[in-house]
Design a protein around this motif. Structure first.
Motif, PDB file in Angstrom:
ATOM      1  N   MET A 304       0.828  -1.205   0.000  1.00 38.16           N
ATOM      2  CA  MET A 304       0.000   0.000   0.000  1.00 38.16           C
ATOM      3  C   MET A 304       0.865   1.258   0.000  1.00 38.16           C
ATOM      4  O   MET A 304       1.831   1.352   0.758  1.00 38.16           O
ATOM      5  N   GLN A 305       0.496   2.199  -0.842  1.00 39.76           N
ATOM      6  CA  GLN A 305       1.090   3.536  -0.803  1.00 39.76           C
ATOM      7  C   GLN A 305      -0.010   4.529  -0.422  1.00 39.76           C
ATOM      8  O   GLN A 305      -1.079   4.520  -1.017  1.00 39.76           O
ATOM      9  N   ILE A 306       0.254   5.357   0.572  1.00 38.59           N
ATOM     10  CA  ILE A 306      -0.716   6.366   0.990  1.00 38.59           C
ATOM     11  C   ILE A 306      -0.119   7.738   0.721  1.00 38.59           C
ATOM     12  O   ILE A 306       0.911   8.108   1.299  1.00 38.59           O
ATOM     13  N   HIS A 307      -0.757   8.473  -0.186  1.00 36.52           N
ATOM     14  CA  HIS A 307      -0.308   9.798  -0.610  1.00 36.52           C
ATOM     15  C   HIS A 307      -1.344  10.847  -0.195  1.00 36.52           C
ATOM     16  O   HIS A 307      -2.125  11.312  -1.021  1.00 36.52           O
ATOM     17  N   PRO A 308      -1.389  11.244   1.071  1.00 42.11           N
ATOM     18  CA  PRO A 308      -2.399  12.214   1.503  1.00 42.11           C
ATOM     19  C   PRO A 308      -1.878  13.651   1.468  1.00 42.11           C
ATOM     20  O   PRO A 308      -0.702  13.904   1.197  1.00 42.11           O
TER      21      PRO A 308
END
Length: 488
Positions: A304-308
Motif C-alpha cells: 500500500m502507498q498512501i499519498h495524503p
C-alpha cells in the motif's frame, strides 16, 4: 546572445573540496545502475503502441504541470501553452507555445524543473546552448527531428534510459488493455501497473458516477451492495496483479483510517449511494476503505502507498474550464499519529502487510512519520514527494527522518511523474543528493566509506526493489543481473 549549455559533472555535490570528492566517488558507484521506477503516471499506451511522440510541445510542455503552473502564475494562459481543456486541445500552434516556454525559461531558475529539463536537453537531445527566445526554433526543430526517428520511440528510450522496471497507475474501472498488449508484444520491457481505487472510493470526486458504473461493468459484481462492492475490489486487484501490479496507491485528502463494524460500514455505504453525501460521511468512508484495502493486502500481498495531504483542484475556475491535474493542487497540513491509529491498532504488527507513507507536510517528518516508521513493522517512509521532489527537499527529508527511522525504514526514490523523458534526470538528482548526504556523514566520521558505499547502492537500487516486491520478474520480461554492494 546564446550561451553554451554547460551541465557540471559536480552539480549538487558539496562545495567543500574533500566532501565533494567523497560524494563524487559514491555517485560513481551508482551513476550507471538500472532505474527502478516503482510508482508513476506515464501512459502505458506509449509502450503498447510504440508510436512516435508528436512534437516538443506535446511531449515536454503541455502535459507537465510543473511547467505550465509556473507559466500560469505569471499570467500566461493554458490555452496559449496548448494545454488540454474540457473543450479539447486548443488550436494553438505548437511552435508558438514552445516559444512562450523558451522566452520565459528564466522563470525556472533555482527550481528542480530547470535541472530536469536541462538534463533532458543536453543528455537526451544533445543540445549545447541554453534555451531562450533566440534558440527556441533551434530547440523545437532539433527535438522534433529526433522524435521522428526510431531511436526516440518509447520502447527505445525505455531501453536507452536503462529502466529495469516502470510502474504506471490505473483505476479499478480501467480494463488494462495496454498492459495486455505490452505483455503479448514480445518486447520484454518490464512495465507494470498499480491499483489506484480513489475514483470509486471518493464520493466527493466528480468522476465517481461514471467510474462507479464502469467498475461494476469490468468487475462483473453487484457493487451496489457492500459485500459486492468489496468483492469487486478483490476481483479487480487480482486482474491488476495479473498485469504485474505489486502495489496499490491511495491519494486521499487526509491519512484518516477507521475500523467500523460491518453493519456500520454497510449502512454508511448505502447512505452515500443514496446521495446523502456530506464531507464527514465521505471522509469516514475513505477512512474505512484504507482499512479495507489493508485487509485485502494481507490476502493478496499488494504493497500500500498512501499519498495524503493535497487540496486538489484548489482553483475552482480552472477546474471548471480545464478539469483536474492542471497545477492547482496545494499541500495541506496533514496529521498521521491519530489518523493511522485505527488501522495500526488492527494490522500494525502483521508482517504480511507493508504500507509506504508519503507526505506533502514537511513539519511531520521528525515529529510523526519517522517515529511511526521507526516502530511499526508495517510502515516504511516514501521519499520526498511532489513539491519537495527537489535537491533541498530531498536533503531535508534525509536530515529529518534518518536519526529516528534510519535508512532502512525508507524505500529509496521514486519519480512519480507523467514526464517520461525526465525520469533519468529525476533519478540522477536523487542519486547525487544521497551521495552528498552520505559524503557529509563520512567527512564528519559518522560512518566509514565502506558503509557509505553499501548504503548508496541500497538507497538507489536495493531498497525500492525490495519495498515494492520487484524481486520476481514475469516470464515475459527480460531477465536482469543482480546488483551487488561495492564491497562485494
Amino acid at each position: 546572445m546564446t550561451r553554451p549549455l554547460v551541465f557540471s559533472d559536480d552539480r549538487l555535490f558539496p562545495a567543500d573540496e574533500r566532501t565533494r570528492g567523497i560524494a563524487r566517488a559514491l555517485y560513481g558507484q551508482v551513476k550507471g545502475l538500472p532505474i527502478i521506477s516503482p510508482h508513476g503516471h506515464t501512459d502505458p499506451a506509449w509502450f503498447a503502441t510504440n508510436a512516435p511522440f508528436e512534437d516538443a510541445t506535446d511531449l515536454l510542455l503541455a502535459p507537465d504541470h510543473y511547467l505550465f503552473r509556473m507559466l500560469y502564475s505569471q499570467g500566461i494562459s493554458l490555452d496559449a501553452l496548448k494545454v488540454r481543456s474540457k473543450a479539447g486541445v486548443p488550436d494553438t500552434d505548437p511552435r508558438e507555445a514552445w516559444r512562450l516556454l523558451a522566452s520565459n525559461f528564466h522563470l525556472f531558475r533555482g527550481t528542480p524543473s530547470w535541472l530536469w529539463l536541462n538534463h533532458v536537453f543536453s543528455q537526451v537531445f544533445g543540445l549545447k546552448v541554453f534555451l531562450g527566445a533566440e534558440t527556441s526554433d533551434l530547440y523545437f526543430d532539433t527535438i522534433n527531428e529526433a522524435l521522428a526517428t526510431e531511436a526516440f520511440r518509447p520502447r527505445a528510450l525505455f531501453d536507452r534510459f536503462n529502466i529495469e522496471t516502470l510502474a504506471t497507475t490505473e483505476g479499478p474501472q480501467d480494463r488494462l488493455e495496454h498492459h495486455k498488449a505490452i505483455r503479448e508484444s514480445g518486447w520484454g520491457g518490464h512495465v507494470v501497473t498499480a491499483y489506484r481505487p480513489d475514483a470509486v472510493i471518493d464520493f466527493e470526486d466528480e468522476r465517481f458516477g461514471r467510474s462507479f458504473e464502469r467498475f461494476a461493468e469490468v468487475s462483473g459484481q453487484d457493487v451496489t451492495t457492500w459485500k459486492g462492492y468489496l468483492e469487486g475490489h478483490r476481483v479487480r486487484r487480482q486482474a491488476f496483479i495479473a498485469a504485474g501490479a505489486t502495489s496499490s496507491d491511495h491519494g486521499h485528502p487526509t491519512a484518516a483510517t477507521a475500523d467500523l463494524s460491518e453493519t456500520d460500514a454497510e449502512a454508511l455505504f448505502q447512505s452515500l449511494l443514496k446521495g446523502e453525501v456530506t464531507p464527514a460521511k465521505a471522509e469516514l468512508f475513505r477512512a474505512q476503505m484504507l482499512t479495507e484495502m489493508s485487509r485485502m493486502s494481507l490476502d493478496d500481498g499488494l504493497v500500500m502507498q498512501i499519498h495524503p495531504g493535497s487540496h486538489r483542484n484548489h482553483n475552482v475556475g480552472l477546474l471548471a474550464s480545464h478539469g483536474r491535474d492542471k497545477g492547482a493542487d496545494i499541500p495541506m497540513r496533514t496529521e498521521y499519529v491519530e489518523a493511522l491509529k485505527p488501522l495500526l491498532t488492527k494490522f500494525g504488527n502483521d508482517p504480511r502487510l507493508s504500507i509506504i507513507l508519503f507526505t506533502l507536510d514537511e513539519t511531520v517528518y521528525s515529529r510523526e512519520l519517522a517515529p511511526l516508521a521507526g516502530h511499526y513493522p508495517v510502515l516504511k517512509l516514501g521519499p520526498s514527494w511532489w513539491f519537495h521532489d527537489s535537491p533541498e527537499g530531498m536533503m531535508r527529508f534525509r536530515e529529518q527522518v534518518t536519526e529516528t527511522a534510519g535508512f532502512y525504514n525508507t524505500v529509496g526514490f521514486n519519480d512519480d511523474t507523467r514526464a517520461f523523458l525526465s525520469i533519468p534526470a529525476r533519478h540522477d538528482v536523487a542519486r547525487r543528493v544521497d551521495s552528498a548526504f552520505l559524503a557529509r556523514m563520512v567527512a564528519e566520521h559518522r560512518m566509514d566509506e565502506v558503509e557509505a558505499a553499501e548504503l548508496i547502492v541500497d538507497l538507489t537500487y536495493n531498497l525500492p526493489k525490495k519495498a515494492y516486491k520487484l524481486d520476481q520478474r514475469p516470464s515475459w520480461a527480460r531477465p536482469v543481473q543482480p546488483i551487488k554492494h561495492a564491497a562485494e
